[in-house]
Design a protein around this motif. Sequence first.
Motif, short mmCIF file in Angstrom:
data_model
loop_
_atom_site.label_atom_id
_atom_site.label_comp_id
_atom_site.label_asym_id
_atom_site.label_seq_id
_atom_site.Cartn_x
_atom_site.Cartn_y
_atom_site.Cartn_z
N LEU A 146 0.81 -1.21 0.00
CA LEU A 146 0.00 0.00 0.00
C LEU A 146 0.85 1.28 0.00
O LEU A 146 0.47 2.28 -0.62
N GLU A 147 1.98 1.26 0.69
CA GLU A 147 2.71 2.49 0.93
C GLU A 147 3.83 2.78 -0.06
O GLU A 147 4.19 3.95 -0.24
N LEU A 148 4.39 1.76 -0.69
CA LEU A 148 5.45 2.04 -1.66
C LEU A 148 4.98 2.91 -2.82
O LEU A 148 5.68 3.85 -3.20
N PRO A 149 3.80 2.66 -3.41
CA PRO A 149 3.34 3.58 -4.46
C PRO A 149 3.12 5.00 -3.95
O PRO A 149 3.43 5.98 -4.65
N ALA A 150 2.59 5.13 -2.72
CA ALA A 150 2.38 6.47 -2.15
C ALA A 150 3.71 7.17 -1.91
O ALA A 150 3.86 8.38 -2.16
N LEU A 151 4.71 6.43 -1.44
CA LEU A 151 6.03 7.01 -1.22
C LEU A 151 6.63 7.48 -2.54
O LEU A 151 7.18 8.58 -2.63
N SER A 152 6.51 6.67 -3.58
CA SER A 152 7.04 7.05 -4.89
C SER A 152 6.35 8.29 -5.43
O SER A 152 6.99 9.18 -6.01
N ALA A 153 5.02 8.38 -5.23
CA ALA A 153 4.28 9.54 -5.71
C ALA A 153 4.75 10.81 -5.01
O ALA A 153 4.90 11.87 -5.64
N GLN A 154 4.99 10.73 -3.69
CA GLN A 154 5.47 11.91 -2.96
C GLN A 154 6.88 12.29 -3.40
O GLN A 154 7.20 13.47 -3.54
N LEU A 155 7.73 11.30 -3.62
CA LEU A 155 9.09 11.57 -4.07
C LEU A 155 9.10 12.20 -5.46
O LEU A 155 9.90 13.08 -5.77
N ARG A 156 8.16 11.77 -6.31
CA ARG A 156 8.10 12.29 -7.68
C ARG A 156 7.77 13.78 -7.71
O ARG A 156 8.14 14.50 -8.64
N LEU A 157 7.06 14.27 -6.67
CA LEU A 157 6.61 15.66 -6.65
C LEU A 157 7.67 16.63 -6.13
O LEU A 157 7.45 17.83 -6.13
N LEU A 158 8.81 16.11 -5.67
CA LEU A 158 9.83 17.00 -5.11
C LEU A 158 10.42 17.91 -6.18
O LEU A 158 10.64 17.50 -7.33
N ALA B 72 19.14 12.68 -12.64
CA ALA B 72 19.52 11.28 -12.80
C ALA B 72 19.38 10.51 -11.49
O ALA B 72 18.87 9.39 -11.46
N ALA B 73 19.83 11.12 -10.39
CA ALA B 73 19.72 10.45 -9.09
C ALA B 73 18.26 10.28 -8.69
O ALA B 73 17.87 9.23 -8.15
N HIS B 74 17.45 11.28 -8.95
CA HIS B 74 16.02 11.20 -8.64
C HIS B 74 15.36 10.10 -9.47
O HIS B 74 14.56 9.30 -8.95
N ARG B 75 15.68 10.05 -10.75
CA ARG B 75 15.11 9.01 -11.62
C ARG B 75 15.54 7.62 -11.17
O ARG B 75 14.72 6.68 -11.16
N ASP B 76 16.80 7.48 -10.74
CA ASP B 76 17.28 6.17 -10.28
C ASP B 76 16.53 5.72 -9.03
O ASP B 76 16.14 4.55 -8.92
N LEU B 77 16.29 6.63 -8.10
CA LEU B 77 15.54 6.28 -6.90
C LEU B 77 14.12 5.83 -7.25
O LEU B 77 13.62 4.84 -6.70
N GLN C 207 13.07 4.54 -10.05
CA GLN C 207 13.11 3.24 -10.72
C GLN C 207 13.32 2.11 -9.72
O GLN C 207 12.69 1.05 -9.81
N ARG C 208 14.20 2.32 -8.75
CA ARG C 208 14.45 1.29 -7.74
C ARG C 208 13.24 1.08 -6.84
O ARG C 208 12.95 -0.05 -6.44
N LEU C 209 12.52 2.14 -6.53
CA LEU C 209 11.30 1.98 -5.76
C LEU C 209 10.24 1.25 -6.57
O LEU C 209 9.46 0.46 -6.01
N ALA C 210 10.18 1.51 -7.88
CA ALA C 210 9.23 0.78 -8.72
C ALA C 210 9.55 -0.71 -8.76
O ALA C 210 8.65 -1.56 -8.71
N LEU C 211 10.84 -1.04 -8.82
CA LEU C 211 11.24 -2.45 -8.79
C LEU C 211 10.91 -3.08 -7.45
O LEU C 211 10.51 -4.25 -7.37
N ALA C 212 11.07 -2.31 -6.37
CA ALA C 212 10.72 -2.82 -5.05
C ALA C 212 9.22 -3.09 -4.95
O ALA C 212 8.79 -4.12 -4.41
N ALA C 213 8.41 -2.18 -5.49
CA ALA C 213 6.96 -2.39 -5.48
C ALA C 213 6.59 -3.61 -6.31
O ALA C 213 5.71 -4.39 -5.92
N LEU C 214 7.26 -3.80 -7.44
CA LEU C 214 7.01 -4.99 -8.26
C LEU C 214 7.38 -6.26 -7.51
O LEU C 214 6.67 -7.27 -7.58
N ALA C 215 8.49 -6.22 -6.77
CA ALA C 215 8.91 -7.39 -5.99
C ALA C 215 7.87 -7.73 -4.93
O ALA C 215 7.56 -8.90 -4.70
#
Length: 226
Positions: A108-120, A128-133, A135-143
């Motif tokens: 439930l919370e990983l997508p919400a965390l990614s959405a908040q991070l995306r708005l920074l 590049a560092a923001h995009r990498d974070l 992407q890694r959170l998206a892979l974590a949510a997929l896992a």
Amino acid sequence: MAAFATLAQGALRGALAAALLELPPCTSLDEWNAFRAGLNELVYTRFGVTVTDCLPVDLGDTVDYAAVLRARAAAIVPPVAPVIPVPAPQPVPMHVPDDASALRRLFLELPALSAQLRLLALPDGAFAAHRDLLQRLALAALAVNTMPALALAAPGVPLHATMRERRAAASAAALAALDEAWGVLAVMKGGGFDAARDDAERVVANLGYALARRRLVAPERTEPVL
């Protein structure tokens, strides 16, 4: 409400222990206002609620601070006393983390965390560092979304009890990383992306490592590979 209070207290204690929030002794009015603002940011990003009232309370006789200080002093400098034989302590049953609850919160919370991070708002050179974070959170949510059942090594193949305990412990470690990630996000919202970029990298790495361990069906190799 009791469960929410426990989660909120745990998030606050974690933020104080990590120095994400400060509440020094004899707090001044400015320090209290800064703490209240940080607390509001923490619970909003973590739970989606806001702090309406945040007032200091005199605990009075409910907490014996003298006893607390004596216990801390005794823990730091143990007193010298004669050795007295004592019975062997009884084994304490091992606490097994709630795997299903941890995975549910991650789901439930990983997508919400990614959405908040995306708005920074990003400073120059941080794309590049923001995009990498992200992407890694998206892979974590997929896992998390494709995580195997706790008790199965494969379809129809039960998992050994020891590995079930290790999987549950890995889920708890991933959940701890998620809780820390919310605190890091609060710091970034207050001080900018660069204020906690290294902490974000560390937390996301810990999250990915814990989720990888959650998938294990056999103990990890410890001997060197030649």
